[in-house]
Design a protein around this motif. Structure first.
Motif, PDB file in Angstrom:
ATOM      1  N   GLY A   1      47.745  49.303  81.236  1.00  0.00           N
ATOM      2  CA  GLY A   1      46.762  50.107  81.949  1.00  0.00           C
ATOM      3  C   GLY A   1      46.829  51.586  81.623  1.00  0.00           C
ATOM      4  N   GLU A   2      48.033  52.085  81.310  1.00  0.00           N
ATOM      5  CA  GLU A   2      48.180  53.516  81.042  1.00  0.00           C
ATOM      6  C   GLU A   2      47.593  53.926  79.692  1.00  0.00           C
ATOM      7  N   ARG A   3      47.203  52.955  78.881  1.00  0.00           N
ATOM      8  CA  ARG A   3      46.615  53.270  77.573  1.00  0.00           C
ATOM      9  C   ARG A   3      45.094  53.449  77.662  1.00  0.00           C
ATOM     10  N   TYR A   4      44.531  53.281  78.840  1.00  0.00           N
ATOM     11  CA  TYR A   4      43.074  53.340  78.995  1.00  0.00           C
ATOM     12  C   TYR A   4      42.663  54.434  79.977  1.00  0.00           C
TER      13      TYR A   4
ATOM     14  N   LYS B   1      36.399  40.221  87.108  1.00  0.00           N
ATOM     15  CA  LYS B   1      35.849  41.536  87.436  1.00  0.00           C
ATOM     16  C   LYS B   1      36.940  42.426  88.031  1.00  0.00           C
ATOM     17  N   ASN B   2      36.813  43.725  87.776  1.00  0.00           N
ATOM     18  CA  ASN B   2      37.638  44.712  88.470  1.00  0.00           C
ATOM     19  C   ASN B   2      36.925  45.129  89.748  1.00  0.00           C
ATOM     20  N   VAL B   3      37.698  45.293  90.821  1.00  0.00           N
ATOM     21  CA  VAL B   3      37.136  45.715  92.104  1.00  0.00           C
ATOM     22  C   VAL B   3      37.664  47.103  92.436  1.00  0.00           C
ATOM     23  N   GLY B   4      36.791  48.085  92.368  1.00  0.00           N
ATOM     24  CA  GLY B   4      37.133  49.465  92.680  1.00  0.00           C
ATOM     25  C   GLY B   4      35.875  50.226  93.025  1.00  0.00           C
ATOM     26  N   THR B   5      36.014  51.516  93.305  1.00  0.00           N
ATOM     27  CA  THR B   5      34.860  52.331  93.697  1.00  0.00           C
ATOM     28  C   THR B   5      34.189  52.984  92.498  1.00  0.00           C
ATOM     29  N   GLY B   6      34.924  53.125  91.390  1.00  0.00           N
ATOM     30  CA  GLY B   6      34.404  53.873  90.257  1.00  0.00           C
ATOM     31  C   GLY B   6      34.540  55.370  90.435  1.00  0.00           C
ATOM     32  N   SER B   7      35.269  55.799  91.475  1.00  0.00           N
ATOM     33  CA  SER B   7      35.470  57.233  91.757  1.00  0.00           C
ATOM     34  C   SER B   7      36.960  57.527  91.901  1.00  0.00           C
ATOM     35  N   PRO B   8      37.669  57.670  90.795  1.00  0.00           N
ATOM     36  CA  PRO B   8      39.117  57.908  90.866  1.00  0.00           C
ATOM     37  C   PRO B   8      39.451  59.281  91.430  1.00  0.00           C
ATOM     38  N   GLN B   9      40.629  59.366  92.033  1.00  0.00           N
ATOM     39  CA  GLN B   9      41.106  60.643  92.538  1.00  0.00           C
ATOM     40  C   GLN B   9      42.628  60.642  92.502  1.00  0.00           C
ATOM     41  N   SER B  10      43.216  61.807  92.634  1.00  0.00           N
ATOM     42  CA  SER B  10      44.676  61.897  92.619  1.00  0.00           C
ATOM     43  C   SER B  10      45.247  61.457  93.960  1.00  0.00           C
TER      44      SER B  10
ATOM     45  N   ASN C   1      60.696  55.700  88.688  1.00  0.00           N
ATOM     46  CA  ASN C   1      60.945  55.453  87.273  1.00  0.00           C
ATOM     47  C   ASN C   1      59.757  54.703  86.674  1.00  0.00           C
ATOM     48  N   ASN C   2      59.359  55.093  85.485  1.00  0.00           N
ATOM     49  CA  ASN C   2      58.260  54.440  84.766  1.00  0.00           C
ATOM     50  C   ASN C   2      56.935  54.506  85.523  1.00  0.00           C
ATOM     51  N   GLU C   3      56.744  55.553  86.302  1.00  0.00           N
ATOM     52  CA  GLU C   3      55.482  55.748  87.038  1.00  0.00           C
ATOM     53  C   GLU C   3      54.305  55.828  86.057  1.00  0.00           C
ATOM     54  N   ILE C   4      53.277  55.047  86.298  1.00  0.00           N
ATOM     55  CA  ILE C   4      52.054  55.123  85.508  1.00  0.00           C
ATOM     56  C   ILE C   4      51.167  56.191  86.144  1.00  0.00           C
ATOM     57  N   MET C   5      50.853  57.234  85.400  1.00  0.00           N
ATOM     58  CA  MET C   5      50.176  58.383  85.991  1.00  0.00           C
ATOM     59  C   MET C   5      48.668  58.184  86.142  1.00  0.00           C
ATOM     60  N   ARG C   6      48.087  57.362  85.321  1.00  0.00           N
ATOM     61  CA  ARG C   6      46.659  57.063  85.488  1.00  0.00           C
ATOM     62  C   ARG C   6      46.468  55.564  85.427  1.00  0.00           C
ATOM     63  N   PHE C   7      45.853  55.008  86.472  1.00  0.00           N
ATOM     64  CA  PHE C   7      45.641  53.565  86.554  1.00  0.00           C
ATOM     65  C   PHE C   7      44.300  53.348  87.230  1.00  0.00           C
ATOM     66  N   VAL C   8      43.245  53.314  86.406  1.00  0.00           N
ATOM     67  CA  VAL C   8      41.871  53.356  86.909  1.00  0.00           C
ATOM     68  C   VAL C   8      41.045  52.275  86.219  1.00  0.00           C
ATOM     69  N   PRO C   9      40.284  51.488  86.988  1.00  0.00           N
ATOM     70  CA  PRO C   9      39.525  50.391  86.385  1.00  0.00           C
ATOM     71  C   PRO C   9      38.183  50.813  85.819  1.00  0.00           C
ATOM     72  N   LEU C  10      37.715  50.056  84.854  1.00  0.00           N
ATOM     73  CA  LEU C  10      36.321  50.095  84.456  1.00  0.00           C
ATOM     74  C   LEU C  10      35.591  49.167  85.412  1.00  0.00           C
ATOM     75  N   VAL C  11      34.710  49.719  86.222  1.00  0.00           N
ATOM     76  CA  VAL C  11      33.978  48.936  87.219  1.00  0.00           C
ATOM     77  C   VAL C  11      32.552  48.758  86.734  1.00  0.00           C
ATOM     78  N   GLU C  12      32.155  47.514  86.568  1.00  0.00           N
ATOM     79  CA  GLU C  12      30.820  47.205  86.075  1.00  0.00           C
ATOM     80  C   GLU C  12      30.034  46.458  87.140  1.00  0.00           C
ATOM     81  N   ASP C  13      28.720  46.631  87.134  1.00  0.00           N
ATOM     82  CA  ASP C  13      27.849  45.932  88.095  1.00  0.00           C
ATOM     83  C   ASP C  13      27.800  44.451  87.779  1.00  0.00           C
TER      84      ASP C  13
END
Length: 278
Positions: free
Chosen positions: A120-123, A230-239, A266-278
């Motif tokens: 996930g951290e590669r995307y 499908k990924n389930v998310g809002t499509g609006s990432p935030q910190s 340890n090994n915290e993934i700093m960005r983990f955000v889905p591609l959310v499609e309709d």
């Protein structure tokens, strides 16, 4: 429409039951012995007590869709890999086979964002076809289950949807997680020590997750033998920091958000955000 729902007393399961019952669905809800819904229900479903390794064929024969929300140790401390695989893969597959024997052709299953693991951290935005590289016993068992269930649905020629849920939060959530522990500190007037909060996540209210599962019950565009993930998310990432500051202010907290008080894991993934499609 009549649903057979597993994990009916869980965090997401309780919210799904409320939504399903309000939308006029008949519900047969499985729950573990002694478990109770995480939130008050508008009215009661038909409860069936038993573990996932029980025989539910009699009840399944009366239903149109299997909604599988139950999960073994989805929060830390995670159980051993062997036990996670037993419940999240082996006994879940056993349940799917019971449902198939009972004549059910539609399957809606809760997956986990953590199935993606370190990939996930590669995307910038994680697509559903990202490699599954789980790093924990729970997520490894869910990833294995996704692969097996996909193949099973093709073999059995049934309709299957796997919805991978991202950072869900809300009423009934485990007290050890961010939102409930943040609220507890805010309401009690205590300070809340946290990391710098630079991690980027897609936080989604549990009510929205339940609504997504309800809308997916139509199975629009889901063909027999052609599973959909499908990924389930809002499509609006935030910190994490912005999320925490918003709720801290909303609850009129008197204590202090102690930003940077504790180190990242340890090994915290700093960005983990889905591609959310309709």
């Amino acid at each position: 429409m009549k649903l057979f729902v597993t994990g009916g007393t869980g965090f997401i399961g309780s919210h799904f039951l409320n939504a399903a019952l309000k939308n006029g669905h008949e519900v047969v809800a499985q729950h573990r012995p002694g478990s109770k819904p995480r939130i008050p229900l508008s009215h009661e479903p038909e409860w069936i007590e038993g573990q996932l390794n029980s025989n539910f064929i009699k009840q399944l024969k009366e239903c149109d869709i299997l909604v599988h929300l139950a999960a073994h140790t989805p929060n830390p401390p995670y159980d051993s890999l062997e036990k996670c695989l037993y419940w999240n893969l082996n006994m879940s597959l056993n349940l799917l086979n019971q449902a198939y024997e009972a004549g059910i052709k539609k399957y809606l299953i809760a997956g986990s964002c953590f199935e993606y693991g370190s990939s996930g951290e590669r995307y910038e935005l994680i697509p559903v076809d990202a490699p599954l590289e789980p790093t924990m016993t729970y997520s490894a068992s869910k990833a294995a289950a996704s692969v097996v269930f996909h193949s099973w649905a093709v073999e059995k020629n049934v309709s299957l949807q796997i919805l991978r849920i991202f950072q869900v939060f809300g009423e009934g959530e485990s007290e050890s997680r961010l939102w409930p522990s943040l609220r507890k500190a805010a309401i009690s007037g205590k300070d809340y020590p946290m990391t710098e909060g630079e991690q980027i996540r897609d936080f989604i209210p549990v009510e929205e997750v339940a609504a997504t599962f309800i809308s997916s019950l139509s199975f629009d565009g889901v063909d027999l033998g052609r599973p959909i993930i499908k990924n389930v998310g809002t499509g609006s990432p935030q910190s994490v920091r912005k999320f925490s500051e918003y709720w801290w202010k909303k609850w009129n907290a008197k204590g202090e958000l102690q930003i940077g008080k504790i180190p990242y894991r340890n090994n915290e993934i700093m960005r983990f955000v889905p591609l959310v499609e309709d």
